[in-house]
Design an enzyme around this catalytic site. Structure first.
Site, PDB file in Angstrom:
ATOM      1  N   SER A  15      42.835  37.008  45.878  1.00  0.00           N
ATOM      2  CA  SER A  15      43.050  36.341  47.162  1.00  0.00           C
ATOM      3  C   SER A  15      42.252  37.009  48.273  1.00  0.00           C
ATOM      4  O   SER A  15      42.226  36.497  49.383  1.00  0.00           O
ATOM      5  CB  SER A  15      44.536  36.305  47.516  1.00  0.00           C
ATOM      6  OG  SER A  15      45.114  37.553  47.304  1.00  0.00           O
TER       7      SER A  15
ATOM      8  N   ASN B 164      44.077  31.473  53.683  1.00  0.00           N
ATOM      9  CA  ASN B 164      44.699  32.706  54.177  1.00  0.00           C
ATOM     10  C   ASN B 164      44.126  33.117  55.530  1.00  0.00           C
ATOM     11  O   ASN B 164      44.822  33.658  56.381  1.00  0.00           O
ATOM     12  CB  ASN B 164      44.500  33.842  53.176  1.00  0.00           C
ATOM     13  CG  ASN B 164      45.470  33.713  52.013  1.00  0.00           C
ATOM     14  OD1 ASN B 164      46.424  32.934  52.078  1.00  0.00           O
ATOM     15  ND2 ASN B 164      45.215  34.441  50.951  1.00  0.00           N
TER      16      ASN B 164
ATOM     17  N   HIS C 299      41.266  30.083  43.295  1.00  0.00           N
ATOM     18  CA  HIS C 299      42.342  30.674  44.086  1.00  0.00           C
ATOM     19  C   HIS C 299      43.509  29.702  44.215  1.00  0.00           C
ATOM     20  O   HIS C 299      43.468  28.754  44.999  1.00  0.00           O
ATOM     21  CB  HIS C 299      41.820  31.105  45.466  1.00  0.00           C
ATOM     22  CG  HIS C 299      42.837  31.845  46.269  1.00  0.00           C
ATOM     23  ND1 HIS C 299      42.986  31.680  47.618  1.00  0.00           N
ATOM     24  CD2 HIS C 299      43.772  32.744  45.905  1.00  0.00           C
ATOM     25  CE1 HIS C 299      43.972  32.456  48.047  1.00  0.00           C
ATOM     26  NE2 HIS C 299      44.453  33.107  47.023  1.00  0.00           N
TER      27      HIS C 299
ATOM     28  N   GLU D  19      41.411  26.787  45.865  1.00  0.00           N
ATOM     29  CA  GLU D  19      40.114  27.069  46.476  1.00  0.00           C
ATOM     30  C   GLU D  19      39.125  27.454  45.372  1.00  0.00           C
ATOM     31  O   GLU D  19      39.419  28.326  44.553  1.00  0.00           O
ATOM     32  CB  GLU D  19      40.242  28.206  47.500  1.00  0.00           C
ATOM     33  CG  GLU D  19      40.999  27.772  48.748  1.00  0.00           C
ATOM     34  CD  GLU D  19      41.194  28.903  49.767  1.00  0.00           C
ATOM     35  OE1 GLU D  19      41.156  28.624  50.973  1.00  0.00           O
ATOM     36  OE2 GLU D  19      41.407  30.052  49.342  1.00  0.00           O
TER      37      GLU D  19
HETATM   38  P1  NAI Z   1      51.695  40.601  39.827  1.00  0.00           P
HETATM   39  O1  NAI Z   1      51.769  42.044  40.165  1.00  0.00           O
HETATM   40  O2  NAI Z   1      52.907  39.767  39.909  1.00  0.00           O
HETATM   41  O3  NAI Z   1      51.127  40.449  38.357  1.00  0.00           O
HETATM   42  C1  NAI Z   1      50.050  41.132  37.832  1.00  0.00           C
HETATM   43  C2  NAI Z   1      50.220  41.186  36.326  1.00  0.00           C
HETATM   44  O4  NAI Z   1      49.010  41.631  35.751  1.00  0.00           O
HETATM   45  C3  NAI Z   1      51.301  42.151  35.854  1.00  0.00           C
HETATM   46  O5  NAI Z   1      52.175  41.501  34.965  1.00  0.00           O
HETATM   47  C4  NAI Z   1      50.528  43.254  35.140  1.00  0.00           C
HETATM   48  O6  NAI Z   1      51.247  43.787  34.036  1.00  0.00           O
HETATM   49  C5  NAI Z   1      49.299  42.521  34.685  1.00  0.00           C
HETATM   50  N1  NAI Z   1      48.121  43.344  34.500  1.00  0.00           N
HETATM   51  C6  NAI Z   1      47.625  44.260  35.352  1.00  0.00           C
HETATM   52  N2  NAI Z   1      46.480  44.797  34.828  1.00  0.00           N
HETATM   53  C7  NAI Z   1      46.274  44.189  33.642  1.00  0.00           C
HETATM   54  C8  NAI Z   1      45.277  44.296  32.631  1.00  0.00           C
HETATM   55  N3  NAI Z   1      44.257  45.122  32.763  1.00  0.00           N
HETATM   56  N4  NAI Z   1      45.393  43.514  31.533  1.00  0.00           N
HETATM   57  C9  NAI Z   1      46.421  42.673  31.395  1.00  0.00           C
HETATM   58  N5  NAI Z   1      47.390  42.519  32.324  1.00  0.00           N
HETATM   59  C10 NAI Z   1      47.320  43.277  33.421  1.00  0.00           C
HETATM   60  O7  NAI Z   1      50.529  40.015  40.730  1.00  0.00           O
HETATM   61  P2  NAI Z   1      50.366  38.566  41.347  1.00  0.00           P
HETATM   62  O8  NAI Z   1      51.102  38.463  42.620  1.00  0.00           O
HETATM   63  O9  NAI Z   1      50.582  37.557  40.297  1.00  0.00           O
HETATM   64  O10 NAI Z   1      48.815  38.579  41.723  1.00  0.00           O
HETATM   65  C11 NAI Z   1      47.817  38.471  40.751  1.00  0.00           C
HETATM   66  C12 NAI Z   1      46.521  38.080  41.431  1.00  0.00           C
HETATM   67  O11 NAI Z   1      46.692  36.842  42.084  1.00  0.00           O
HETATM   68  C13 NAI Z   1      46.051  39.044  42.499  1.00  0.00           C
HETATM   69  O12 NAI Z   1      44.656  39.111  42.447  1.00  0.00           O
HETATM   70  C14 NAI Z   1      46.529  38.418  43.785  1.00  0.00           C
HETATM   71  O13 NAI Z   1      45.753  38.756  44.900  1.00  0.00           O
HETATM   72  C15 NAI Z   1      46.346  36.956  43.461  1.00  0.00           C
HETATM   73  N6  NAI Z   1      47.179  36.027  44.231  1.00  0.00           N
HETATM   74  C16 NAI Z   1      48.484  36.300  44.493  1.00  0.00           C
HETATM   75  C17 NAI Z   1      49.273  35.399  45.201  1.00  0.00           C
HETATM   76  C18 NAI Z   1      50.724  35.660  45.430  1.00  0.00           C
HETATM   77  O14 NAI Z   1      51.324  34.940  46.244  1.00  0.00           O
HETATM   78  N7  NAI Z   1      51.325  36.607  44.761  1.00  0.00           N
HETATM   79  C19 NAI Z   1      48.699  34.141  45.725  1.00  0.00           C
HETATM   80  C20 NAI Z   1      47.334  33.917  45.331  1.00  0.00           C
HETATM   81  C21 NAI Z   1      46.612  34.864  44.636  1.00  0.00           C
END
Ligand code: NAI
Length: 676
Positions: free
Chosen positions: A417, A488, A438, A450
């Site tokens: 993001s 955003n 995105h 996006e």
């Molecule tokens: P989260 O922390 O909920 O989930 C991340 C997951 O990735 C975890 O389950 C973790 O175990 C796993 N993970 C981390 N490194 C890994 C690897 N090397 N191999 C396999 N799994 C791995 O994070 P979230 O909130 O889902 O965010 C994920 C991405 O999405 C980020 O880049 C964030 O900026 C983006 N994003 C988040 C939004 C939100 O509202 N939370 C909205 C739009 C984008």
């Protein structure tokens, strides 16, 4: 004998039945354009002169019966008189059809909506194919109008006021079986029996069953005022009259004129033409057309992805994977933690049960969602989406490992993001393959995605990413890889202004109220709590690094204290059973008169900045993205459109006043000088 027109074909069979086939020229779907209505006028006049044994109206399109009136024509109506003349003509034709001295039948398969439903209602009988693709309804209210081809009168006559108003006020559509139960159609039959059913209606002309007394009772003159009050109250909870006049006009029509159908028809014509030229309808039609424009960006005939691999089974990755499987893709989902995968499977099941009624289809969707802790799916996937922690180094390490494993033509996507794509792709052999997809949270509710492109991203890859987005029923919006992308970047100044207002002691509910008053679907305080204050802080810090501006101290301290919003049960508001408990605004309190402007102008100014900065290519794309990504008051047609509607000079003046009062953060962006 068959007579062919440009859009219609009239075929008379040996039983003396006239089959009126509609097949709009050069179009994939039937919509009631003025040209089609004019041809129908000639046809109906002929039928009236020498009536056949019966008339059956049908569509020759595989896409459905008739999708509605031609929305594009709405925007050409600038004065009420022209619109009224067009509506009155349609009324005359539909009335003549309705009064033909022979049985008339609408034979419906696929969608039958709006003007199409009204045409069907003008026939004496309606039969429909009972397959799931048949949808019937009167969703005009979604475009800021109500039915205008006699539908307000005929739907209430056919199924009673409660059922008809439910369709017209919510815009919801129903399948053929429900339509039959309501009395909107006479028969719901399998497609193979549809012709026979239509023919048999002509041959037997069964008498119409009178509406049950309890369905006619609410329209009794004594009860109508009470029922109208109830309906208005229900509508007011969703759509304030100042912003959305159509549902209120519809209720008034029925309340005042239902005793005299001829007069009600006449008033319907006047009311709809008044609405059609009004700004709400014109803007909602604009939003509809913008949506079509976004969909068309994802058009592609020769791209056929089947397998999606998602890495990261957290909030976003889990939901993206579940959504793609729901939309028919085989999805492998990878995470370093097995517990995260198990959690997604559970969540997905809950989502599917809510959305899909058929249990077998739920099982099929679950079968398509495959936990893949080792990442075996990478090699086979057509689309790989990364959704791991928001950390450039962690993302770089991951992409470096997976690049050699992926199919050479697979899309390599990140859901980041905030990280510029070039910061991630620097480790890739072919950086041109990386594109941003995105998504927004929650994926199942937020329609926009996006499509983030850096200067290196290959155009074909971006196009395929857009096509994939359309394939999963989301709207693709191309944006440049600049801080915050579009959505955003627009949202953050608005949310931060809300936090500043809170710091200054404005009651939280009063801040939310100001935004709702403008027409936002949710106030900024509740929105920040819903998004998560930690995520808001992260994005705000990132944006302030790149674009300047300050992050309010209150946000930092709340995150430090673990008050993260809805997910932690406490943010600005306390949450009970997932609902924000909003302390009442103190009696007699009124917020400073510029509260609404402070919130909205931060957003408007940033929209101007995004356009100037080339985040999107055109103003319309900015408006579309902001409406579908943030819910920006749709009846205002988008921030840039709104600026033009009110007047650039006047808006700029207001912004300058805010700048004088509150300082730098309201400094008009350089882009204002290019707005005309
Ligand atoms: P989260 O922390 O909920 O989930 C991340 C997951 O990735 C975890 O389950 C973790 O175990 C796993 N993970 C981390 N490194 C890994 C690897 N090397 N191999 C396999 N799994 C791995 O994070 P979230 O909130 O889902 O965010 C994920 C991405 O999405 C980020 O880049 C964030 O900026 C983006 N994003 C988040 C939004 C939100 O509202 N939370 C909205 C739009 C984008």
């Amino acid at each position: 004998m068959t007579t062919t027109y440009q859009h219609w074909k009239v075929a008379n069979d040996s039983d003396g039945i006239s089959w009126l086939h509609l097949d709009k020229a050069n179009a994939s779907a039937n919509v009631l354009s003025e040209a089609i209505i004019m041809e129908l006028e000639t046809i109906v006049a002929g039928l009236n002169k020498s009536p056949p044994k019966g008339v059956i109206l049908l569509s020759d399109k595989s896409s459905g019966f008739i999708a509605g009136a031609d929305v594009k024509e709405f925007t050409s109506y600038t004065d009420e008189a022209t619109a009224l003349a067009a509506v009155r003509r349609a009324h005359r034709i539909f009335n003549t059809l309705n009064a033909l001295p022979c049985p008339t039948v609408a034979m419906i398969s696929g969608f039958c909506l709006g003007g199409g439903m009204e045409l069907a209602l003008a026939c004496q009988y309606r039969v429909a194919d009972d397959s799931p693709k048949t949808r019937l309804g009167l969703p005009e209210v979604r475009l800021g109008i109500h039915p205008g081809f006699g539908g307000t009168v005929r739907s209430i006559q056919a199924i009673g006021v409660f059922a008809a108003m439910d369709l017209m006020l919510t815009g919801r559509t129903v399948d053929a079986r429900t339509a039959k139960r309501l009395g909107l159609i006479q028969h719901a039959v399998p497609l193979r029996h549809l012709r026979t059913a239509a023919r048999s209606m002509v041959m037997t002309a069964p008498p119409h069953k009178a509406l049950k007394w309890w369905k006619t009772l609410p329209s009794h003159p004594w009860l109508r005022p009470q029922v109208a009050k109830l309906l208005r109250k229900k509508v007011a909870a969703r759509a304030p009259q100042d912003h959305y006049p159509a549902p209120y006009a519809l209720i008034d029509l029925w309340l005042q004129y239902f005793d005299d159908p001829t007069l009600m028809l006449d008033q319907e014509a006047q009311s709809i033409t008044h609405l059609i030229v009004g700004s709400t309808a014109q803007n909602l039609v604009r939003v509809f057309l913008l949506q079509e424009q976004l969909k068309s960006l994802g058009r592609s005939d020769d791209y056929n992805p089947r397998h999606v691999h998602v890495i990261g089974a957290g909030v976003m990755g889990g939901d993206i994977a579940a959504w793609c499987a729901l939309r028919g893709f085989t999805v492998t989902l990878q995470d370093q933690k097995n517990a995260a995968l198990a959690n997604v499977i559970k969540r997905a099941h809950g989502l599917y049960k809510k959305i899909i009624k058929d249990r077998l289809l739920v099982t099929a969707a679950m079968d398509r969602l495959i936990p893949d802790p080792k990442g075996n799916g990478i090699k086979r996937a057509d689309v790989v989406i990364e959704a791991i922690f928001e950390d450039p180094e962690v993302k770089r390490t991951l992409f470096k490992t997976i690049e050699p494993l992926m199919k050479p033509d697979a899309i390599m996507a990140t859901n980041t993001s905030s990280i510029p794509l070039d910061e991630i792709s620097s480790v890739l052999t072919r950086p041109q393959r990386l594109v941003g997809l995105h998504f927004f949270n929650p994926v199942s509710k937020m329609p926009l995605v996006e499509i983030v492109q850096s200067t290196k991203t290959d155009k074909t890859v971006a196009q395929q990413a857009a096509a994939f987005t359309k394939r999963i029923d989301r709207l693709p919006l191309p944006v440049a890889s600049k801080p915050g992308f579009l959505v955003n970047r627009i949202l953050m100044p608005y949310l931060m202004e809300a936090v500043v207002l809170a710091e200054q002691g404005i009651p939280l509910a009063a801040i939310d109220h100001a935004a709702l008053n403008f027409g936002m679907p949710m106030g900024p305080i509740e929105l920040a709590d819903t998004v998560g204050l930690d995520i808001c802080l992260h994005v705000a810090e990132n944006l302030s690094q790149h674009l300047g501006g300050e992050v309010p101290e209150r946000l930092r301290s709340m995150v430090k204290a673990g008050h993260l919003g809805r997910k932690s049960g406490q943010g600005f508001y306390e949450f009970k059973k997932d609902t924000a408990i909003k302390p009442a605004i103190p009696a007699g309190y009124s917020a400073p008169s510029d509260t609404e402007n402070r919130l909205i102008f931060r957003m408007l100014n940033e929209a101007v900045a995004c356009l100037r900065d080339g985040v999107v290519e055109q103003a319309d794309m900015a408006d579309a993205g902001i409406i579908f990504g943030t819910g920006f008051a749709p009846f205002r047609g988008g921030p840039l459109h709104y600026i033009h509607q009110v007047g650039v000079k006047e808006m700029l003046h207001t912004l300058e006043q805010l700048q004088q009062r509150y300082g730098e953060r309201f400094t008009p962006d350089a882009g204002w000088s290019t707005l005309k």
